[in-house]
Design a protein around this motif. Structure first.
Motif, PDB file in Angstrom:
ATOM      1  N   SER A  50     -14.044  -3.454   3.067  1.00 15.19           N
ATOM      2  CA  SER A  50     -14.290  -2.095   3.853  1.00 15.19           C
ATOM      3  C   SER A  50     -13.338  -0.266   3.579  1.00 15.19           C
ATOM      4  O   SER A  50     -13.026  -1.088   2.607  1.00 15.19           O
ATOM      5  CB  SER A  50     -14.051  -1.686   5.833  1.00 15.19           C
ATOM      6  OG  SER A  50     -12.588  -2.351   5.681  1.00 15.19           O
ATOM      7  N   ALA A  51     -14.046   0.203   3.597  1.00 18.99           N
ATOM      8  CA  ALA A  51     -12.993   1.723   3.073  1.00 18.99           C
ATOM      9  C   ALA A  51     -11.918   1.633   2.559  1.00 18.99           C
ATOM     10  O   ALA A  51     -11.342   2.513   1.276  1.00 18.99           O
ATOM     11  CB  ALA A  51     -14.469   2.601   3.085  1.00 18.99           C
ATOM     12  N   VAL A  52     -11.462   2.210   3.929  1.00 18.99           N
ATOM     13  CA  VAL A  52      -9.683   2.164   3.646  1.00 18.99           C
ATOM     14  C   VAL A  52      -9.359   0.978   3.562  1.00 18.99           C
ATOM     15  O   VAL A  52      -8.388   1.260   2.835  1.00 18.99           O
ATOM     16  CB  VAL A  52      -9.884   2.921   5.054  1.00 18.99           C
ATOM     17  CG1 VAL A  52      -8.274   3.212   5.797  1.00 18.99           C
ATOM     18  CG2 VAL A  52     -10.422   4.497   5.424  1.00 18.99           C
ATOM     19  N   CYS A  53      -9.871   0.203   3.929  1.00 20.09           N
ATOM     20  CA  CYS A  53      -8.766  -1.353   3.759  1.00 20.09           C
ATOM     21  C   CYS A  53      -9.175  -1.863   2.114  1.00 20.09           C
ATOM     22  O   CYS A  53      -7.886  -2.159   1.827  1.00 20.09           O
ATOM     23  CB  CYS A  53      -9.115  -2.509   4.318  1.00 20.09           C
ATOM     24  SG  CYS A  53      -9.222  -2.002   6.373  1.00 20.09           S
ATOM     25  N   THR A  54      -9.699  -1.296   1.498  1.00 22.21           N
ATOM     26  CA  THR A  54     -10.124  -1.627  -0.111  1.00 22.21           C
ATOM     27  C   THR A  54      -9.678  -0.695  -0.562  1.00 22.21           C
ATOM     28  O   THR A  54      -8.452  -0.619  -1.265  1.00 22.21           O
ATOM     29  CB  THR A  54     -11.759  -0.834  -0.232  1.00 22.21           C
ATOM     30  OG1 THR A  54     -12.533  -2.670   0.188  1.00 22.21           O
ATOM     31  CG2 THR A  54     -11.407  -1.398  -1.932  1.00 22.21           C
ATOM     32  N   LYS A  55      -8.709   0.918  -0.100  1.00 24.80           N
ATOM     33  CA  LYS A  55      -8.012   1.192  -1.106  1.00 24.80           C
ATOM     34  C   LYS A  55      -6.936   0.922  -0.175  1.00 24.80           C
ATOM     35  O   LYS A  55      -5.785   1.146  -1.707  1.00 24.80           O
ATOM     36  CB  LYS A  55      -8.197   3.552   0.147  1.00 24.80           C
ATOM     37  CG  LYS A  55      -9.034   4.069  -0.900  1.00 24.80           C
ATOM     38  CD  LYS A  55      -9.502   4.991   0.264  1.00 24.80           C
ATOM     39  CE  LYS A  55     -10.749   6.129  -0.684  1.00 24.80           C
ATOM     40  NZ  LYS A  55     -10.660   7.531   0.731  1.00 24.80           N
ATOM     41  N   GLN A  56      -6.443   0.750   0.598  1.00 23.39           N
ATOM     42  CA  GLN A  56      -5.176  -0.268   1.127  1.00 23.39           C
ATOM     43  C   GLN A  56      -4.756  -0.847   0.001  1.00 23.39           C
ATOM     44  O   GLN A  56      -3.487  -0.928  -0.698  1.00 23.39           O
ATOM     45  CB  GLN A  56      -5.116  -0.420   2.673  1.00 23.39           C
ATOM     46  CG  GLN A  56      -4.165  -1.101   3.023  1.00 23.39           C
ATOM     47  CD  GLN A  56      -4.290  -1.656   4.301  1.00 23.39           C
ATOM     48  OE1 GLN A  56      -4.971  -1.500   5.146  1.00 23.39           O
ATOM     49  NE2 GLN A  56      -2.868  -0.781   4.815  1.00 23.39           N
ATOM     50  N   LEU A  57      -5.396  -1.570   0.385  1.00 21.54           N
ATOM     51  CA  LEU A  57      -5.229  -2.838   0.079  1.00 21.54           C
ATOM     52  C   LEU A  57      -4.910  -2.449  -1.708  1.00 21.54           C
ATOM     53  O   LEU A  57      -4.004  -3.212  -3.035  1.00 21.54           O
ATOM     54  CB  LEU A  57      -5.730  -4.101  -0.126  1.00 21.54           C
ATOM     55  CG  LEU A  57      -5.544  -4.717   1.418  1.00 21.54           C
ATOM     56  CD1 LEU A  57      -6.211  -5.404   1.752  1.00 21.54           C
ATOM     57  CD2 LEU A  57      -4.339  -4.649   1.728  1.00 21.54           C
ATOM     58  N   CYS A  58      -6.012  -2.276  -2.302  1.00 21.66           N
ATOM     59  CA  CYS A  58      -5.854  -1.964  -4.223  1.00 21.66           C
ATOM     60  C   CYS A  58      -4.628  -0.855  -4.371  1.00 21.66           C
ATOM     61  O   CYS A  58      -4.204  -1.315  -5.817  1.00 21.66           O
ATOM     62  CB  CYS A  58      -6.602  -1.157  -4.082  1.00 21.66           C
ATOM     63  SG  CYS A  58      -8.468  -2.013  -4.516  1.00 21.66           S
ATOM     64  N   SER A  59      -4.375  -0.101  -3.379  1.00 18.71           N
ATOM     65  CA  SER A  59      -2.993   0.068  -3.922  1.00 18.71           C
ATOM     66  C   SER A  59      -2.097  -0.614  -3.459  1.00 18.71           C
ATOM     67  O   SER A  59      -1.171  -0.262  -4.340  1.00 18.71           O
ATOM     68  CB  SER A  59      -2.588   1.954  -2.501  1.00 18.71           C
ATOM     69  OG  SER A  59      -2.554   1.339  -0.978  1.00 18.71           O
ATOM     70  N   TYR A  60      -2.158  -1.242  -2.555  1.00 17.01           N
ATOM     71  CA  TYR A  60      -0.720  -2.294  -2.853  1.00 17.01           C
ATOM     72  C   TYR A  60      -0.218  -3.492  -3.706  1.00 17.01           C
ATOM     73  O   TYR A  60       0.410  -3.275  -4.406  1.00 17.01           O
ATOM     74  CB  TYR A  60      -0.419  -3.818  -1.258  1.00 17.01           C
ATOM     75  CG  TYR A  60      -0.990  -1.998  -0.498  1.00 17.01           C
ATOM     76  CD1 TYR A  60      -0.076  -0.833  -0.075  1.00 17.01           C
ATOM     77  CD2 TYR A  60      -0.604  -2.399   0.805  1.00 17.01           C
ATOM     78  CE1 TYR A  60      -0.641  -0.099   1.089  1.00 17.01           C
ATOM     79  CE2 TYR A  60      -0.732  -2.012   2.122  1.00 17.01           C
ATOM     80  CZ  TYR A  60      -0.452  -0.928   1.916  1.00 17.01           C
ATOM     81  OH  TYR A  60       0.383   0.145   3.288  1.00 17.01           O
ATOM     82  N   THR A  61      -1.871  -3.421  -4.394  1.00 14.94           N
ATOM     83  CA  THR A  61      -1.467  -4.681  -5.883  1.00 14.94           C
ATOM     84  C   THR A  61      -1.519  -3.397  -7.147  1.00 14.94           C
ATOM     85  O   THR A  61      -0.693  -4.542  -7.770  1.00 14.94           O
ATOM     86  CB  THR A  61      -3.265  -4.602  -5.722  1.00 14.94           C
ATOM     87  OG1 THR A  61      -3.389  -5.997  -4.657  1.00 14.94           O
ATOM     88  CG2 THR A  61      -3.655  -5.658  -7.267  1.00 14.94           C
ATOM     89  N   SER A  62      -2.253  -2.646  -7.133  1.00 18.54           N
ATOM     90  CA  SER A  62      -1.667  -1.334  -8.216  1.00 18.54           C
ATOM     91  C   SER A  62      -0.105  -0.844  -8.021  1.00 18.54           C
ATOM     92  O   SER A  62       0.413  -1.142  -9.494  1.00 18.54           O
ATOM     93  CB  SER A  62      -2.209  -0.198  -8.055  1.00 18.54           C
ATOM     94  OG  SER A  62      -3.455  -0.453  -8.399  1.00 18.54           O
ATOM     95  N   ASP A  63       0.300  -1.404  -6.706  1.00 18.80           N
ATOM     96  CA  ASP A  63       2.155  -1.280  -7.058  1.00 18.80           C
ATOM     97  C   ASP A  63       2.741  -2.604  -6.448  1.00 18.80           C
ATOM     98  O   ASP A  63       4.377  -2.512  -5.582  1.00 18.80           O
ATOM     99  CB  ASP A  63       2.327  -0.517  -5.946  1.00 18.80           C
ATOM    100  CG  ASP A  63       1.745   1.665  -5.961  1.00 18.80           C
ATOM    101  OD1 ASP A  63       2.076   1.398  -7.353  1.00 18.80           O
ATOM    102  OD2 ASP A  63       1.751   1.979  -5.282  1.00 18.80           O
TER     103      ASP A  63
END
Length: 160
Positions: A50-63
């Motif tokens: 889902s849109a917000v979940c994707t942003k959230q988990l992608c940001s955690y992966t990036s960091d």
């Protein structure tokens, strides 16, 4: 069940999860009690891809290096099954375990279910002794706790 209070033992659990490993995906059991000795960030999120979940988990992966530098592990948790998690992880190249709480027992133990609506977007930091040291439980999950906020709380654990 109510949301665990700061300073109280985090509800223990064992869930099946999936973690991307090189070109494959490894499935296995993840137990919170087995993580004693290092902090764990539990990120409860409403839905795979889902849109917000994707942003959230992608940001955690990036960091992820920022979390690892503080000795912490990140786990994502929701109601989806392992096949859904694996598809989501592969599509978005997520590099931390996604755990399948298909029976909703862990979300209930953490007080983050919404009857009829699903799961509240929530983040818990569990310290090396298994105590809840920080939490954020959203009423409406349209935003998420960013890496800066979470790593600041993790860094504060070392100063206690």
């Amino acid at each position: 069940m109510p949301v665990p209070e700061i300073g109280t033992p985090a509800p223990d659990f064992t869930l099946q999860g999936v973690l991307l490993d090189g070109s494959g995906a490894e499935r296995g059991a993840y137990s919170l009690s087995a993580q004693r000795g290092a902090p764990v960030v539990l990120a409860f999120y409403p839905g795979d891809d889902s849109a917000v979940c994707t942003k959230q988990l992608c940001s955690y992966t990036s960091d992820l290096d920022r979390f690892r530098d503080l000795g912490a592990t990140v786990w994502g948790v929701n109601f989806s099954d392992l096949d859904s998690h694996e598809h989501f992880a592969r599509k978005r190249d997520l590099r931390f375990p996604l755990l399948a709480d298909t029976e909703r027992t862990v979300a209930k133990a953490y007080g983050v279910t919404m009857p009829g609506l699903g799961l509240k977007r929530s983040v818990f930091i569990v310290d090396a002794e298994g105590l809840v040291r920080w939490k954020h439980v959203a009423r409406i999950g349209l935003t998420f706790q960013d890496t800066d906020t979470i790593t600041a709380q993790l860094a504060a654990l070392g100063r206690r």
